[in-house]
Design a protein around this motif. Structure first.
Motif, mmCIF file in Angstrom:
data_model
loop_
_atom_site.group_PDB
_atom_site.id
_atom_site.type_symbol
_atom_site.label_atom_id
_atom_site.label_comp_id
_atom_site.label_asym_id
_atom_site.label_seq_id
_atom_site.Cartn_x
_atom_site.Cartn_y
_atom_site.Cartn_z
ATOM 1 N N ILE A 100 38.264 83.476 -92.323
ATOM 2 C CA ILE A 100 38.440 82.239 -91.606
ATOM 3 C C ILE A 100 37.171 81.417 -91.534
ATOM 4 O O ILE A 100 37.179 80.304 -91.065
ATOM 5 C CB ILE A 100 38.859 82.532 -90.149
ATOM 6 N N ASP A 101 36.104 81.955 -91.968
ATOM 7 C CA ASP A 101 34.804 81.433 -91.557
ATOM 8 C C ASP A 101 34.330 80.150 -92.200
ATOM 9 O O ASP A 101 33.179 79.809 -92.084
ATOM 10 C CB ASP A 101 33.720 82.461 -91.814
ATOM 11 N N GLY A 102 35.157 79.487 -92.921
ATOM 12 C CA GLY A 102 34.648 78.266 -93.529
ATOM 13 C C GLY A 102 34.052 78.562 -94.876
ATOM 14 O O GLY A 102 33.814 79.703 -95.245
ATOM 15 N N VAL A 157 33.495 70.850 -92.270
ATOM 16 C CA VAL A 157 32.607 70.007 -91.484
ATOM 17 C C VAL A 157 31.279 69.878 -92.203
ATOM 18 O O VAL A 157 30.708 70.863 -92.652
ATOM 19 C CB VAL A 157 32.376 70.635 -90.100
ATOM 20 N N ASP A 160 25.316 69.812 -89.503
ATOM 21 C CA ASP A 160 24.770 69.109 -88.356
ATOM 22 C C ASP A 160 23.618 68.163 -88.691
ATOM 23 O O ASP A 160 22.763 68.474 -89.487
ATOM 24 C CB ASP A 160 24.256 70.134 -87.365
ATOM 25 N N SER A 161 23.607 67.041 -88.091
ATOM 26 C CA SER A 161 22.522 66.098 -88.285
ATOM 27 C C SER A 161 22.330 65.290 -87.019
ATOM 28 O O SER A 161 23.279 64.940 -86.351
ATOM 29 C CB SER A 161 22.858 65.135 -89.410
ATOM 30 N N GLY B 102 18.031 67.753 -89.010
ATOM 31 C CA GLY B 102 18.387 69.038 -88.451
ATOM 32 C C GLY B 102 17.571 70.132 -89.078
ATOM 33 O O GLY B 102 16.852 69.912 -90.043
ATOM 34 N N ARG B 135 25.472 74.729 -75.267
ATOM 35 C CA ARG B 135 25.539 73.509 -74.471
ATOM 36 C C ARG B 135 26.986 73.105 -74.259
ATOM 37 O O ARG B 135 27.398 72.717 -73.181
ATOM 38 C CB ARG B 135 24.809 72.415 -75.232
ATOM 39 N N LYS B 138 33.322 72.695 -78.595
ATOM 40 C CA LYS B 138 34.407 71.739 -78.824
ATOM 41 C C LYS B 138 35.452 72.377 -79.711
ATOM 42 O O LYS B 138 35.132 73.143 -80.616
ATOM 43 C CB LYS B 138 33.871 70.496 -79.530
ATOM 44 N N VAL B 140 38.520 71.204 -82.169
ATOM 45 C CA VAL B 140 39.186 70.063 -82.789
ATOM 46 C C VAL B 140 40.396 70.572 -83.541
ATOM 47 O O VAL B 140 40.269 71.378 -84.462
ATOM 48 C CB VAL B 140 38.250 69.358 -83.778
ATOM 49 N N LEU B 148 39.134 73.712 -85.399
ATOM 50 C CA LEU B 148 37.738 73.845 -85.765
ATOM 51 C C LEU B 148 36.943 74.087 -84.493
ATOM 52 O O LEU B 148 37.136 73.407 -83.492
ATOM 53 C CB LEU B 148 37.282 72.547 -86.416
ATOM 54 N N ILE B 150 33.382 73.966 -82.764
ATOM 55 C CA ILE B 150 32.023 73.444 -82.902
ATOM 56 C C ILE B 150 31.227 73.903 -81.701
ATOM 57 O O ILE B 150 31.582 73.607 -80.567
ATOM 58 C CB ILE B 150 32.032 71.907 -82.953
ATOM 59 N N ILE B 152 27.845 73.678 -79.845
ATOM 60 C CA ILE B 152 26.596 72.931 -79.782
ATOM 61 C C ILE B 152 25.627 73.670 -78.874
ATOM 62 O O ILE B 152 25.938 73.981 -77.731
ATOM 63 C CB ILE B 152 26.849 71.517 -79.231
ATOM 64 N N VAL B 157 23.614 72.708 -84.059
ATOM 65 C CA VAL B 157 25.026 73.040 -84.071
ATOM 66 C C VAL B 157 25.237 74.267 -84.940
ATOM 67 O O VAL B 157 24.724 74.349 -86.047
ATOM 68 C CB VAL B 157 25.838 71.876 -84.656
ATOM 69 N N LYS B 159 27.232 76.541 -87.393
ATOM 70 C CA LYS B 159 28.039 76.049 -88.508
ATOM 71 C C LYS B 159 29.534 76.084 -88.246
ATOM 72 O O LYS B 159 30.026 76.829 -87.432
ATOM 73 C CB LYS B 159 27.716 76.871 -89.739
ATOM 74 N N ASP B 160 30.191 75.303 -89.015
ATOM 75 C CA ASP B 160 31.627 75.104 -88.867
ATOM 76 C C ASP B 160 32.423 76.379 -89.062
ATOM 77 O O ASP B 160 32.146 77.173 -89.928
ATOM 78 C CB ASP B 160 32.096 74.083 -89.878
ATOM 79 N N SER B 161 33.434 76.537 -88.270
ATOM 80 C CA SER B 161 34.303 77.691 -88.407
ATOM 81 C C SER B 161 35.692 77.309 -87.960
ATOM 82 O O SER B 161 35.873 76.564 -87.009
ATOM 83 C CB SER B 161 33.824 78.830 -87.531
ATOM 84 N N VAL B 162 36.615 77.861 -88.651
ATOM 85 C CA VAL B 162 37.999 77.550 -88.323
ATOM 86 C C VAL B 162 38.628 78.773 -87.701
ATOM 87 O O VAL B 162 38.412 79.893 -88.159
ATOM 88 C CB VAL B 162 38.767 77.163 -89.593
#
Lengths: 343, 343
Positions: A100-102, A157, A160-161, B102, B135, B138, B140, B148, B150, B152, B157, B159-162
């Motif tokens: 699942i990890d992207g 995604v 991050d930036s 970043g 922090r 999220k 989505v 997804l 997220i 923070i 951030v 990294k992205d994971s589903v």
DNA sequence: ATTAGCAGTCAAGGGGCGCGAGTGCTAACA
DNA sequence: TGTTAGCACTCGCGCCCCTTGACTGCTAAT
């Protein structure tokens, strides 16, 4: 005498084949023993001489056996490619249980598997992703006039930036900026967004727009590269010679070179062999690589010119098919209906 | 005779020093010429014999000059470390203009600079970041029962994971899940969250919680590694020998090994030399590396045992100071107020 | 067109040899 | 006692030479 007779072809394949496993010059006697017991070594010799004249074979020195030239390898893989079909699906289970990890971890796993299965150094070159569709852009304030930009596309995604905001902005500013941005970017491909025809209608947000477009441009240039199993190279005797190792190391440390080497325009499998193709004494075999039906880059293998092309091409082809099949398949393990197309 | 007299020390330093630049066995005459014109070679010889007996020097063969042992290098850097101070800030401007992009691109740039400046292969080992403070989390929705995540943190951030959701959930579910999650995770460190004492009060969200905690655990194990300028190694004659190249390549392909080599517990600068420390015929110098005042890993340099420790340590120290200074500084180039900036 | 036979070629490996760099030792000296 | 000069000794390195054996190309016979 200019044409490859049938026997010459068989001979040529025999030489390449033997050399791939032995790494030593092939003598006429060796060929006779292993491949053509019914003709004499003398006959083989004269045929070999012909092949040599045509540039397929090379003698390290006059009293040595023959070694395939790059041209021979080229011939070899070309004739190999003709019967590339999805054969017995190799046990790439590991890839099957795509996590699942992207994208990132899938990719890492895949490149590892390729290296382990082929026993060569493997590569993964992620390419610029300018045809991803931007689904949504989010701005998260971080205080101190900075904000985090999160760009969600249909391919995952983008990383991050942080961008800076004009002085003295507040949450309200972010929110309206956000909806404005989404209004003009969501649903469009990165390519079209960075194309340049998008302008913030509102002067106030111009700088912000520019920053985001710059971010996107950066991603487009892309080019993450993973290399796995670099030390496997020492399993092959040609790398007892430092010069070769040097060449090898130099290639795998140049991301752009790898990018160039693995990018066959549209072709399923690319094979680059030898100095003329930018890899002296080496060969690079690569294939498109897709995740969830979207091509994200190329997987490849790098090794000596006498690479085990059969095996490598088979592995890469299989992997390619596997990764493409997912398109139909959703990303679940069960393939009922198309209820769950891509992630 | 068991003690390092003052002259022996100077002698030892002389040997190491010469050897670092010449890479060839050092003779008594050479030392006399370059370092001690006022004593005879005979005297030097007898002193060297003493040092050899103590294990600081080694003769490749009986009629050759002396070569430093790992122990000698160890002595050398130890005496070097005593006067490490922030000296002339090296022109690491590049690092100064730390980009907006970043952590990732800063890191890549830094590692590149180190390699270029030192002319050795450089490393960046990012470590598990279990003391980051979460922090905000999220969620989505992506449709098809996936979402997804997220996360923070104050360090960027993750990294992205589903993740997958239970069947038949809607936006409302996500929203309440989200606020519940934030309620129990926001403001806490990753370590404490993964510690295991967090449980979703509501049964309905248990699976979701577990998935997110699993994600976090994964990040904690961390360990991204960047290697830059691997082919620079060939500038040094010891790498004409394939065995050494082999060792080198093997070390830099093992992420966990690199992690181990660069992690000096709490120490500013770590130096590992020779086989006893896991790097036969090599040395690894590394330093803490921070971005925006938070330590995120270690930068290092790997090369031959006769590394130019002076230079390398200087560069790494400087870089370390630079990166730490940002803590005080906000993260901008001008330090007027904390008005923001960065870029 | 194929083959056997033979002469020719050359890389690789081993031994012998001289050179020279650098040492350890010893005896003399301060 | 520490330092020095001098000398004999050691040994790696590069060189040449030689032998061996694995091939080939050629030629003449089938």
């Amino acid at each position: 005498m200019d044409k490859l007779t049938d026997r010459k072809k068989r001979l040529l394949e025999a030489v390449v084949d033997s050399y791939i496993t032995s790494a030593e010059p092939i003598s006429s006697a060796a060929i006779q023993q292993g491949y053509m017991p019914d003709v004499s070594t003398a006959t083989i010799r004269s045929e070999l001489a012909g092949l040599e004249e045509m540039g397929y074979l090379v003698k390290p020195h006059i009293s040595a056996g023959r070694v395939p030239s790059s041209k021979a390898y080229r011939f070899y893989v070309d004739s190999l490619m003709q019967n590339v079909t999805v054969q017995d699906i190799l046990t790439l289970e590991e890839e099957g249980k795509a996590r699942i990890d992207g994208v990132e971890s899938i990719v890492k796993e895949a490149v590892k598997v390729v290296s382990d299965v082929t026993n060569y150094t493997s590569l993964m070159v992620l390419e610029g992703v300018d045809d991803l569709i931007v689904r949504q852009v989010k701005l998260v304030g971080l205080g101190d006039n900075t904000a985090l930009v999160i760009i969600i596309t249909d391919g995952g995604v983008l990383k991050d930036s942080v961008i800076t905001l004009p002085e003295g902005t507040d949450e309200g500013y972010l929110e309206s900026a956000c909806s404005l941005i989404n209004g003009s970017m969501a649903g469009r491909s990165i390519r079209s967004i960075t194309g340049g025809d998008i302008i913030s209608g509102v002067e106030e947000f111009k700088a912000l727009f520019d920053q985001i477009i710059n971010l996107l441009k950066q991603y487009v240039s892309g080019g993450e590269v993973y290399v796995e199993g670099a030390d496997k190279i020492f399993a092959y005797p040609e790398y007892r010679d430092v010069e070769n190792v040097k060449g090898f190391l130099s290639v795998i440390s140049q991301k752009d070179k790898l990018q160039e080497l693995t990018s066959g325009d549209g072709v399923e499998i690319t094979v680059k062999i030898g100095a003329e193709e930018g890899v002296k004494n080496m060969a690079v075999v690569s294939a498109k690589y897709s995740v969830s039906g979207r091509q994200i880059g190329h997987v490849g293998v790098i090794g000596p010119e006498r690479m085990d092309y059969k095996k490598v091409i088979k592995v890469l082809t299989t992997l390619g098919k596997l990764s493409e099949e997912k398109k139909e398949d959703g990303n679940g393990k069960e393939k009922a209906g198309r209820k769950g197309s891509d992630v």
